[in-house]
Design a protein around this motif. Sequence first.
Motif, PDB file in Angstrom:
ATOM      1  N   GLU A  81      15.550  39.624  86.274  1.00  0.00           N
ATOM      2  CA  GLU A  81      17.007  39.705  86.138  1.00  0.00           C
ATOM      3  C   GLU A  81      17.531  41.016  86.717  1.00  0.00           C
ATOM      4  O   GLU A  81      18.570  41.047  87.369  1.00  0.00           O
ATOM      5  CB  GLU A  81      17.403  39.556  84.673  1.00  0.00           C
ATOM      6  CG  GLU A  81      17.182  38.155  84.140  1.00  0.00           C
ATOM      7  CD  GLU A  81      17.302  38.052  82.626  1.00  0.00           C
ATOM      8  OE1 GLU A  81      17.572  39.082  81.964  1.00  0.00           O
ATOM      9  OE2 GLU A  81      17.115  36.939  82.112  1.00  0.00           O
ATOM     10  N   TRP A  82      16.812  42.109  86.495  1.00  0.00           N
ATOM     11  CA  TRP A  82      17.226  43.406  87.015  1.00  0.00           C
ATOM     12  C   TRP A  82      17.229  43.381  88.546  1.00  0.00           C
ATOM     13  O   TRP A  82      18.164  43.835  89.182  1.00  0.00           O
ATOM     14  CB  TRP A  82      16.293  44.503  86.495  1.00  0.00           C
ATOM     15  CG  TRP A  82      16.684  45.873  86.960  1.00  0.00           C
ATOM     16  CD1 TRP A  82      17.614  46.703  86.399  1.00  0.00           C
ATOM     17  CD2 TRP A  82      16.157  46.565  88.092  1.00  0.00           C
ATOM     18  NE1 TRP A  82      17.702  47.868  87.120  1.00  0.00           N
ATOM     19  CE2 TRP A  82      16.813  47.806  88.169  1.00  0.00           C
ATOM     20  CE3 TRP A  82      15.201  46.255  89.055  1.00  0.00           C
ATOM     21  CZ2 TRP A  82      16.541  48.737  89.164  1.00  0.00           C
ATOM     22  CZ3 TRP A  82      14.938  47.175  90.040  1.00  0.00           C
ATOM     23  CH2 TRP A  82      15.600  48.416  90.091  1.00  0.00           C
ATOM     24  N   ILE A  83      16.183  42.822  89.139  1.00  0.00           N
ATOM     25  CA  ILE A  83      16.098  42.732  90.600  1.00  0.00           C
ATOM     26  C   ILE A  83      17.238  41.877  91.147  1.00  0.00           C
ATOM     27  O   ILE A  83      17.867  42.228  92.146  1.00  0.00           O
ATOM     28  CB  ILE A  83      14.726  42.166  91.034  1.00  0.00           C
ATOM     29  CG1 ILE A  83      13.633  43.178  90.722  1.00  0.00           C
ATOM     30  CG2 ILE A  83      14.726  41.788  92.506  1.00  0.00           C
ATOM     31  CD1 ILE A  83      12.233  42.627  90.867  1.00  0.00           C
ATOM     32  N   ALA A  84      17.525  40.754  90.477  1.00  0.00           N
ATOM     33  CA  ALA A  84      18.586  39.861  90.952  1.00  0.00           C
ATOM     34  C   ALA A  84      19.951  40.538  90.893  1.00  0.00           C
ATOM     35  O   ALA A  84      20.838  40.222  91.703  1.00  0.00           O
ATOM     36  CB  ALA A  84      18.596  38.589  90.121  1.00  0.00           C
ATOM     37  N   ASN A  85      20.150  41.467  89.972  1.00  0.00           N
ATOM     38  CA  ASN A  85      21.445  42.139  89.823  1.00  0.00           C
ATOM     39  C   ASN A  85      21.609  43.347  90.736  1.00  0.00           C
ATOM     40  O   ASN A  85      22.689  43.936  90.776  1.00  0.00           O
ATOM     41  CB  ASN A  85      21.657  42.569  88.369  1.00  0.00           C
ATOM     42  CG  ASN A  85      21.867  41.370  87.476  1.00  0.00           C
ATOM     43  OD1 ASN A  85      22.419  40.364  87.890  1.00  0.00           O
ATOM     44  ND2 ASN A  85      21.420  41.473  86.232  1.00  0.00           N
ATOM     45  N   GLN A  86      20.575  43.737  91.465  1.00  0.00           N
ATOM     46  CA  GLN A  86      20.670  44.892  92.351  1.00  0.00           C
ATOM     47  C   GLN A  86      21.444  44.517  93.604  1.00  0.00           C
ATOM     48  O   GLN A  86      21.300  43.418  94.132  1.00  0.00           O
ATOM     49  CB  GLN A  86      19.272  45.409  92.726  1.00  0.00           C
ATOM     50  CG  GLN A  86      18.474  45.910  91.549  1.00  0.00           C
ATOM     51  CD  GLN A  86      19.227  46.931  90.730  1.00  0.00           C
ATOM     52  OE1 GLN A  86      19.671  47.943  91.260  1.00  0.00           O
ATOM     53  NE2 GLN A  86      19.384  46.663  89.454  1.00  0.00           N
ATOM     54  N   PRO A  87      22.284  45.466  94.097  1.00  0.00           N
ATOM     55  CA  PRO A  87      23.016  45.166  95.336  1.00  0.00           C
ATOM     56  C   PRO A  87      22.046  45.117  96.513  1.00  0.00           C
ATOM     57  O   PRO A  87      21.051  45.832  96.541  1.00  0.00           O
ATOM     58  CB  PRO A  87      23.995  46.334  95.465  1.00  0.00           C
ATOM     59  CG  PRO A  87      23.384  47.432  94.657  1.00  0.00           C
ATOM     60  CD  PRO A  87      22.590  46.777  93.560  1.00  0.00           C
TER      61      PRO A  87
END
Length: 152
Positions: free
Chosen positions: A115-121
């Motif tokens: 989830e953290w990776i998916a939310n990174q620009p």
Amino acid sequence: MRILLLAALFGLVHGQYFQEPEKIVSYSRDLGDTRGHYSFSYETEGGILQRESGSRKYAGTSDETQLIQGSVQYNAPDGTPIAMSWTADEFGTQVSGTHIPTPPPIPPAIQRALEWIANQPSTPEPIEKDNPTQNAVPRDNRQYRISSNKRN
């Protein structure tokens, strides 16, 4: 004595590997038309029940495709009831059943990381004006000559 022993052994093997097929209790079929419509179902005295039907999706359009849906139920040799259903269409075949293995759940730490990776620009790599293909593999421009003369 040997003949009696061989006959008993053959009888045991024959009964284990060559069983009589189950008798069909009910059977129905509808071959429908030549456009892919059909249905059938049967049930055996051993408790096997299978149903399947086929039809056309998006009939009369350029996206027309075949749709097949079915199910089967029976008892495994250990007595466990098995039920399975399937659908086949333009998206492939999807099978479901209680006995079909499923992947384990994603561990919470991994899920949080995803989830953290998916939310990174997203940041594209900069392209230098002098070297627009900086990430390209360099081409080997050397030429080779194959000689058929062998030296000893």
